[in-house]
Design an enzyme around this catalytic site. Structure first.
Site, PDB file in Angstrom:
ATOM      1  N   LYS A  88      -4.471  25.328  23.591  1.00 53.90           N
ATOM      2  CA  LYS A  88      -5.238  24.699  24.668  1.00 53.90           C
ATOM      3  C   LYS A  88      -4.330  24.407  25.873  1.00 53.90           C
ATOM      4  O   LYS A  88      -4.690  24.694  27.024  1.00 53.90           O
ATOM      5  CB  LYS A  88      -5.872  23.402  24.145  1.00 53.90           C
ATOM      6  CG  LYS A  88      -6.826  22.797  25.114  1.00 53.90           C
ATOM      7  CD  LYS A  88      -7.502  21.586  24.529  1.00 53.90           C
ATOM      8  CE  LYS A  88      -7.873  20.654  25.657  1.00 53.90           C
ATOM      9  NZ  LYS A  88      -7.948  19.267  25.237  1.00 53.90           N
ATOM     10  N   ASP A 127     -12.450  22.293  25.414  1.00 58.32           N
ATOM     11  CA  ASP A 127     -12.254  20.889  25.051  1.00 58.32           C
ATOM     12  C   ASP A 127     -13.594  20.347  24.566  1.00 58.32           C
ATOM     13  O   ASP A 127     -14.535  21.107  24.335  1.00 58.32           O
ATOM     14  CB  ASP A 127     -11.696  20.096  26.253  1.00 58.32           C
ATOM     15  CG  ASP A 127     -12.784  19.756  27.261  1.00 58.32           C
ATOM     16  OD1 ASP A 127     -13.856  20.408  27.228  1.00 58.32           O
ATOM     17  OD2 ASP A 127     -12.589  18.844  28.069  1.00 58.32           O
TER      18      ASP A 127
END
Ligand code: SF4
Length: 233
Positions: A134, A152
């Site tokens: 991420k 997310d």
């Protein structure tokens, strides 16, 4: 009952391949200011901000980095102080011990292997201690070279509600999204969903009645008969 309702809703809005571009374009029109909320002035600051943003808010990170970046300007600065001093300087972002350790490991590798610069390739970023997919995705996307789509909690919830994925796992959700979202939108797409998630499609209380996607969204709570057709639908 629930299952047939979902199937009916999916039929009503049509295939996701036909909806994706109108979805993105309406969100761009709705949230022209949708960009990363972290503040940074160069690639190193971007990387540090994203690493610090785990498990805390961007506002909190910005508060900490405002001072931090005046003191730590290059990778060697993070190694020039005792770990405890760095921990104190980032304490307010939470998990400060792990974060300080990751930052120091990352800085050491940047100096050792990358000439003190933040590498541009995903596979190099993923080698850095404490840099997960991420984080790496956010960094490359912000440099305008998105190689994936950052997933997310908002991106996950909205992608599921909009019927763009049926997956739960972020890696699988990303796989679905990169197959669906045209590459030219990969940078902006997560920001659009994040801002739409914050402003309109709240986790507990989505405001479907004012949502610009309510005729394209199988999870819309607006009565089908009251949905107003929009240009590009
Ligand atoms: S219509 Fe409702 S559930 Fe769908 S994206 Fe908009 S606010 Fe979220």
């Amino acid at each position: 009952m629930a299952r047939s309702y979902v199937a009916e809703a999916r039929r009503r809005v049509g295939p996701k391949r036909e909806r994706i571009v109108p979805i993105v374009e309406r969100l761009i029109a709705e949230h022209p200011d949708a960009t990363i909320a972290l503040r940074f002035g160069n690639d190193l600051e971007l990387l540090v901000s994203v690493m610090l943003s785990a498990q805390t808010t961007d506002v909190n990170v910005n508060r900490v980095t405002q001072k931090l970046f005046r003191k730590y300007r290059k990778p060697a600065d993070y190694l020039a102080v005792p770990q405890s001093e760095l921990e104190d300087d980032i304490r307010a972002t939470g998990f400060f011990r792990q974060k300080a350790k990751a930052l120091r490991g990352t800085m050491a590798m940047l100096i050792e292997d990358y000439d003190g610069k933040v590498p541009g390739r995903m596979e190099d970023l993923l080698r850095l201690p404490g840099v997960a997919r991420k984080t790496a995705n956010v960094v490359v996307a912000e440099r305008g070279e998105a190689q994936g789509i950052v997933v997310d909690t908002h991106v996950r919830r909205l992608s599921q509600r909009l019927g763009l994925t049926r997956q739960e796992d972020p890696v699988k959700i990303e796989r679905d999204l990169v197959r669906l979202v045209p590459r030219r939108y990969w940078n902006v797409f997560p920001h659009l969903l994040i801002w739409h998630g914050r402003r309109v499609c709240d986790a507990r209380n989505p405001r479907c009645d004012v949502c610009v996607l309510n005729d394209l969204c199988p999870a819309s709570r607006v009565d089908v008969g009251t949905v107003v057709a929009r240009p590009g639908a």
